[in-house]
Motif scaffolding. Structure first.
Motif, mmCIF file in Angstrom:
data_model
loop_
_atom_site.group_PDB
_atom_site.id
_atom_site.type_symbol
_atom_site.label_atom_id
_atom_site.label_comp_id
_atom_site.label_asym_id
_atom_site.label_seq_id
_atom_site.Cartn_x
_atom_site.Cartn_y
_atom_site.Cartn_z
ATOM 1 N N GLY A 51 104.776 69.922 20.706
ATOM 2 C CA GLY A 51 103.874 70.548 21.663
ATOM 3 C C GLY A 51 104.362 71.938 22.033
ATOM 4 N N ILE A 52 105.659 72.110 22.085
ATOM 5 C CA ILE A 52 106.192 73.400 22.529
ATOM 6 C C ILE A 52 106.839 74.182 21.386
ATOM 7 C CG2 ILE A 52 107.760 74.521 24.148
ATOM 8 C CD1 ILE A 52 106.712 72.877 26.125
ATOM 9 N N TRP A 53 107.783 73.549 20.708
ATOM 10 C CA TRP A 53 108.513 74.291 19.682
ATOM 11 C C TRP A 53 107.666 74.530 18.435
ATOM 12 C CZ3 TRP A 53 113.831 71.292 20.127
ATOM 13 C CH2 TRP A 53 114.458 71.701 21.314
ATOM 14 N N SER B 51 98.935 72.385 25.930
ATOM 15 C CA SER B 51 98.027 73.248 26.692
ATOM 16 C C SER B 51 98.501 73.478 28.124
ATOM 17 C CB SER B 51 96.614 72.661 26.678
ATOM 18 O OG SER B 51 96.630 71.367 27.215
ATOM 19 N N HIS B 52 99.682 72.987 28.427
ATOM 20 C CA HIS B 52 100.244 73.260 29.760
ATOM 21 C C HIS B 52 101.731 73.531 29.624
ATOM 22 C CE1 HIS B 52 96.578 71.005 30.734
ATOM 23 N NE2 HIS B 52 96.616 71.578 31.910
ATOM 24 N N TYR C 29 99.096 63.064 25.204
ATOM 25 C CA TYR C 29 100.272 63.633 25.845
ATOM 26 C C TYR C 29 100.717 64.914 25.150
ATOM 27 C CZ TYR C 29 104.815 64.110 27.955
ATOM 28 O OH TYR C 29 105.898 64.606 28.633
ATOM 29 N N VAL C 30 100.843 64.853 23.831
ATOM 30 C CA VAL C 30 101.280 66.054 23.114
ATOM 31 C C VAL C 30 100.264 67.186 23.296
ATOM 32 C CG1 VAL C 30 101.889 67.021 20.881
ATOM 33 C CG2 VAL C 30 102.576 64.699 21.446
ATOM 34 N N GLU C 31 99.000 66.834 23.265
ATOM 35 C CA GLU C 31 97.986 67.865 23.486
ATOM 36 C C GLU C 31 98.107 68.458 24.882
ATOM 37 O OE1 GLU C 31 94.334 65.867 22.663
ATOM 38 O OE2 GLU C 31 94.361 66.406 20.528
ATOM 39 N N THR D 288 99.199 65.073 34.916
ATOM 40 C CA THR D 288 99.537 64.375 33.681
ATOM 41 C C THR D 288 99.034 62.940 33.721
ATOM 42 O OG1 THR D 288 101.550 65.701 33.558
ATOM 43 C CG2 THR D 288 101.404 63.811 32.096
ATOM 44 N N ARG D 289 99.286 62.289 34.824
ATOM 45 C CA ARG D 289 98.810 60.900 34.935
ATOM 46 C C ARG D 289 97.301 60.846 34.775
ATOM 47 N NH1 ARG D 289 102.757 60.935 38.838
ATOM 48 N NH2 ARG D 289 101.299 61.251 40.554
#
Lengths: 215, 215
Positions: B182-184, B115-116, B109-111, B84-85
């Motif tokens: 990103g998830i929901w 994707s992870h 970050y949201v992307e 992430t960093r």
DNA sequence: TCGGAACCTGAATGTTGACTCATGTTTCAA
DNA sequence: TTGAAACATGAGTCAACATTCAGGTTCCGA
């Protein structure tokens, strides 16, 4: 605990709640004990026997009141949601405007977390133990919040913007501040924290325009 | 996975990593499988046999590479932190100033979360499974972030303020946006989300000053 | 070609803990 | 007073793993 809304207590039992005074007392003891145990040891590290011992009742008694381990947990999450909303709406109820309400809300939230560490942990763990309850918790929250923002926006107290996004960003900020300064650094000066946080939420990071800075 | 820094892989094994190519391949398979399984079913619902089957190795093989179930999990959290960093510093590396960096950072970050998803969930669950790893994750993050803010502040790109508080508020905002969009709601338009979020973080909620509004 | 290091395996072990149930005890309306 | 509904109990059941281990197989330098 659990005496806030009859409807929640009802959902807790198969059909309607306990019939006798003794039953109601036992139910309350179990809920309190479960909140304490789940909150300190965590869901998976808590055994039903921990809860019943802490409540001072027999193991089997637990299943007189709850269908499963997960069910108490869900009841606690819902209870915590109701309490948090109540504390927040109280703290904000006589704010002169939305900006001031944000300030008060943050402060109240961090204070609330600090004084309800155990139940707060339960809400966070719900993300993995009872995802639906977790989402419901934030859904309820975000809907009320969005309405507040929309109204304030209409009154011109705050700028226009994408309130759905804003609400989630603001909830996230409060949540993390609660975690950091309410739980981890619980000696921090809440006044200073909420002051700084409110300043960020209200004015953002951008440099202050200097007087007579027309550009 | 896990090829980022030799030091992390080293901490993963008792003494130094696998000696042969075959060993390295097996380790990687196990780490990938563990990430996938933990990420989708969750830590407690994942059995070691799930991981080894998914990796296509025998059950015993797992313990050739890891001391315990918890150990793989920790390794994954650390790995996710490094990734992430890396993704964030890449996305921000040629931003002209801090305000623009915030915008880019949120979007990236949201992307990244989207994707992870699996690995992201692991980080969140670490709060309960490996609290120390979780705190380390955010500690590392917040320290770098705070430095960025301090420097930007010195350069006059952002206002002065309590950077410790700001950092946690901003991390919280991003985290929740990552969870929500990103998830929901993983069909949401990330561009619009990061635009709105960056606007909030940069300008705050306060009404825009109108041109020639000297008050 | 050989020996030991590295690696692989899955049946067996042991523990843990949610949930059941048969058997009480208490309460209370009739 | 009494019987049935409500409540209480904890020993016992049962399935689910994490981890171990004893016995292989593969690799590689000498």
């Amino acid at each position: 605990m659990s005496q806030h809304s009859g409807s929640e207590a009802a959902a807790t039992e198969e059909r309607s709640g306990p019939k006798t005074e003794r039953g109601r007392r036992t139910l309350r003891r179990l809920l309190d004990a479960a909140g304490e145990e789940f909150g300190t040891r965590g869901y998976h590290e808590t055994a039903i026997s921990n809860i019943t011992q802490s409540a001072g009742v027999g193991l089997g008694t637990f299943y007189v009141y709850f269908k499963s381990k997960e069910e108490v947990f869900k009841a606690l999450v819902a209870d915590m949601g109701a309490r948090t909303r109540h504390a927040l709406s109280e703290s904000v109820k006589d704010a002169p405007n939305r900006l001031e309400a944000e300030r008060l809300g943050i402060q109240a939230y961090v204070e609330f977390v600090r004084s309800h560490k155990a139940l707060y942990r339960i809400v966070m763990e719900a993300q993995f133990v009872a995802p639906e309850a977790y989402r419901a918790y934030y859904r309820t929250f975000s809907e009320a919040y969005r309405q507040q923002l929309a109204q304030a926006s209409k009154r011109g107290e705050i700028s226009d913007g994408n309130d759905d996004v804003r609400v989630w960003a603001l909830m996230g900020a409060s949540t993390f501040l609660g975690l950091k300064f309410g739980i981890w650094d619980d000696a921090a000066d809440i006044g200073a924290v909420s002051e700084a946080a409110a300043d960020l939420m209200i004015n953002g990071l951008a440099p202050r325009a200097k007087k007579g800075d027309a550009s």
